[in-house]
Design a protein around this motif. Sequence first.
Motif, mmCIF file in Angstrom:
data_model
loop_
_atom_site.group_PDB
_atom_site.id
_atom_site.type_symbol
_atom_site.label_atom_id
_atom_site.label_comp_id
_atom_site.label_asym_id
_atom_site.label_seq_id
_atom_site.Cartn_x
_atom_site.Cartn_y
_atom_site.Cartn_z
ATOM 1 N N ASP A 298 -5.471 -0.673 2.771
ATOM 2 C CA ASP A 298 -5.903 -1.346 1.659
ATOM 3 C C ASP A 298 -6.038 -2.819 1.630
ATOM 4 N N PRO A 299 -7.364 -3.403 1.737
ATOM 5 C CA PRO A 299 -7.396 -4.800 1.796
ATOM 6 C C PRO A 299 -6.753 -5.713 0.596
ATOM 7 N N LEU A 300 -6.299 -5.109 -0.469
ATOM 8 C CA LEU A 300 -5.509 -5.735 -1.316
ATOM 9 C C LEU A 300 -4.264 -5.945 -1.107
ATOM 10 N N ALA A 301 -3.609 -4.679 -0.171
ATOM 11 C CA ALA A 301 -2.110 -4.750 -0.007
ATOM 12 C C ALA A 301 -1.864 -5.390 1.338
ATOM 13 N N VAL A 302 -2.905 -6.113 2.128
ATOM 14 C CA VAL A 302 -2.346 -6.631 3.319
ATOM 15 C C VAL A 302 -1.469 -8.038 3.142
#
Length: 283
Positions: free
Chosen positions: A240-244
């Motif tokens: 998930d790009p937002l969770a990186v």
Amino acid sequence: MSRAQSSRENAQGFTVVELLVYMTLVSVVVGSIFRLIVSQNANYRHQRELSDLRDNLRGALVVLSSEIRQISSAGGDVYAVSAESLTVRSVSWSGIVCGKHDSPPRFGLSSLDGEVQTILGDSALVLATGIAGNDDDTWRPIDVTKEWSSGGGVASCVWGGNPERVIEFDGDTTGIRFGSPIRGFRTVQYGIFPADGRWWLGRKTEANSPYQKLAGPVRSPALGGLEFLPYDSTGGPTVDPLAVRTVEVVIRAESFGKLRGGSSGVVPTVRYDSLRTVLFPRG
């Protein structure tokens, strides 16, 4: 025998055997010196190739480090991440609003740092100020649609001089005042690509555009030339790009030329080295 005859006999010079011994000794000495020079030259090439290899690794890591550390994954700056590529919203320029067109949403810019070029998907953040105080100031996202190096309908800056660039954009212009800072962004993808029979670390700014070389050569994708390993706030892998929250980067580079030594013995072969580090986006 007279003294003259004895002197002539003593002055006859070297014998053939003595000359052969002398020439043999000279050949041995010259050959040893030549082998030493060849060995030293090979050692110099070896050290130079290894130095270039490590410089490539450090250069690649500097580029990726500066990029990843300035993005905010929670703010949506990471568009996509996989084991072999990373796509982010990258800062490409910054400046100050110094002039405004009377009708279209066009603004003159000064104090530019970076290169303003309009590419599909370019965006910017500009500081829009309120009236009541600092509490209603906000960074407003806009989409840059056009740019001019001269002209564009903004003849001069309010404090004098010509604007360095004029941009037009889609978005709300309320609260954008002279002196407002602005930062431009561009979608950038990092990955490795083949060229000239080798693999290279590169970047591109459009989906269908070719990669630009940044560093290399590196090992092929099958051998893990470049790896992005993203983790979330708990330290677990994430897609998930937002969770990186952290990105582990592994780069495995190759020497430009083939070197003797190592496991291959006297057979010249490409040498390898690698770097691994963990980078932290802004949040």
